[in-house]
Design a protein around this motif. Structure first.
Motif, mmCIF file in Angstrom:
data_model
loop_
_atom_site.group_PDB
_atom_site.id
_atom_site.type_symbol
_atom_site.label_atom_id
_atom_site.label_comp_id
_atom_site.label_asym_id
_atom_site.label_seq_id
_atom_site.Cartn_x
_atom_site.Cartn_y
_atom_site.Cartn_z
ATOM 1 N N VAL A 1 0.816 -1.221 0.000
ATOM 2 C CA VAL A 1 0.000 0.000 0.000
ATOM 3 C C VAL A 1 0.846 1.266 0.000
ATOM 4 O O VAL A 1 0.320 2.372 0.079
ATOM 5 C CB VAL A 1 -1.009 0.011 1.183
ATOM 6 C CG1 VAL A 1 -1.930 -1.185 1.099
ATOM 7 C CG2 VAL A 1 -0.315 0.088 2.524
ATOM 8 N N GLY A 2 2.165 1.103 -0.058
ATOM 9 C CA GLY A 2 3.055 2.261 -0.121
ATOM 10 C C GLY A 2 3.309 2.947 1.209
ATOM 11 O O GLY A 2 3.781 4.074 1.247
ATOM 12 N N ALA A 3 3.024 2.260 2.309
ATOM 13 C CA ALA A 3 3.213 2.851 3.629
ATOM 14 C C ALA A 3 4.582 2.522 4.214
ATOM 15 O O ALA A 3 4.973 3.089 5.221
ATOM 16 C CB ALA A 3 2.123 2.362 4.582
ATOM 17 N N TYR A 4 5.294 1.619 3.569
ATOM 18 C CA TYR A 4 6.602 1.213 4.067
ATOM 19 C C TYR A 4 7.540 1.116 2.879
ATOM 20 O O TYR A 4 7.260 0.405 1.922
ATOM 21 C CB TYR A 4 6.508 -0.141 4.764
ATOM 22 C CG TYR A 4 7.815 -0.644 5.331
ATOM 23 C CD1 TYR A 4 8.209 -0.272 6.609
ATOM 24 C CD2 TYR A 4 8.650 -1.465 4.601
ATOM 25 C CE1 TYR A 4 9.389 -0.719 7.142
ATOM 26 C CE2 TYR A 4 9.848 -1.928 5.127
ATOM 27 C CZ TYR A 4 10.209 -1.541 6.390
ATOM 28 O OH TYR A 4 11.385 -1.990 6.927
ATOM 29 N N VAL A 5 8.617 1.841 2.941
ATOM 30 C CA VAL A 5 9.576 1.839 1.859
ATOM 31 C C VAL A 5 10.912 1.364 2.410
ATOM 32 O O VAL A 5 11.378 1.858 3.433
ATOM 33 C CB VAL A 5 9.731 3.254 1.241
ATOM 34 C CG1 VAL A 5 10.742 3.240 0.123
ATOM 35 C CG2 VAL A 5 8.381 3.765 0.765
ATOM 36 N N ILE A 6 11.507 0.405 1.727
ATOM 37 C CA ILE A 6 12.822 -0.087 2.137
ATOM 38 C C ILE A 6 13.845 0.965 1.752
ATOM 39 O O ILE A 6 13.924 1.383 0.598
ATOM 40 C CB ILE A 6 13.152 -1.431 1.438
ATOM 41 C CG1 ILE A 6 12.120 -2.482 1.830
ATOM 42 C CG2 ILE A 6 14.549 -1.881 1.794
ATOM 43 C CD1 ILE A 6 12.241 -3.765 1.057
ATOM 44 N N SER A 7 14.625 1.397 2.738
ATOM 45 C CA SER A 7 15.653 2.388 2.443
ATOM 46 C C SER A 7 16.944 1.683 2.022
ATOM 47 O O SER A 7 17.284 0.635 2.533
ATOM 48 C CB SER A 7 15.887 3.285 3.659
ATOM 49 O OG SER A 7 16.100 2.513 4.801
ATOM 50 N N ASP A 8 17.616 2.293 1.082
ATOM 51 C CA ASP A 8 18.856 1.709 0.560
ATOM 52 C C ASP A 8 20.013 1.944 1.485
ATOM 53 O O ASP A 8 20.176 2.847 2.146
ATOM 54 C CB ASP A 8 19.181 2.293 -0.818
ATOM 55 C CG ASP A 8 18.103 1.917 -1.838
ATOM 56 O OD1 ASP A 8 17.523 0.833 -1.710
ATOM 57 O OD2 ASP A 8 17.852 2.733 -2.744
#
Length: 115
Positions: A108-115
């Motif tokens: 749902v786009g609420a959690y983004v894996i950071s690089d």
């Protein structure tokens, strides 16, 4: 919880929109929504777990009078991810312990894996 921002909004709005309609709009328009009461320890745990995972949830703190209108969402606390009801603390914990919470939040786009 430092560094994680929550969006806390009032359920009551000007313009005559009934609380039930406002709740439905909030659920549709936000990827993660928590209907909460300040005096509820389970609500606190839900907000804390989501913040720990790194989710910026929209938290709607209901006053006791508004909690009666919450029958539209069922139990309190009430958690919605991607417009779908998760339930209360038990539903969130079941998702988390099964390893399905983060993938659901990513969907749902609420959690983004950071690089």
């Amino acid at each position: 919880m430092e560094g994680v921002k929550r969006r806390v909004v009032a359920l009551t709005i000007d313009g005559g929109e009934p609380p039930e309609k406002r709740m439905e709009s909030m659920i549709r328009e936000n990827p993660v929504v928590v209907f909460s009461r300040r005096s509820c320890c389970m609500c606190h745990v839900i907000k804390r777990l989501l913040a720990t995972v790194g989710v910026h949830a929209t938290v709607i703190e209901l006053e006791e009078a508004e909690a009666a209108a919450a029958s539209a969402v069922g139990i309190l606390p009430a958690l919605f991810i991607g417009g779908k009801p998760i339930g209360g603390l038990e539903g969130l914990m079941a998702l988390h312990l099964s390893g399905k919470l983060v993938p659901r939040l990513q969907e749902v786009g609420a959690y983004v894996i950071s690089d």
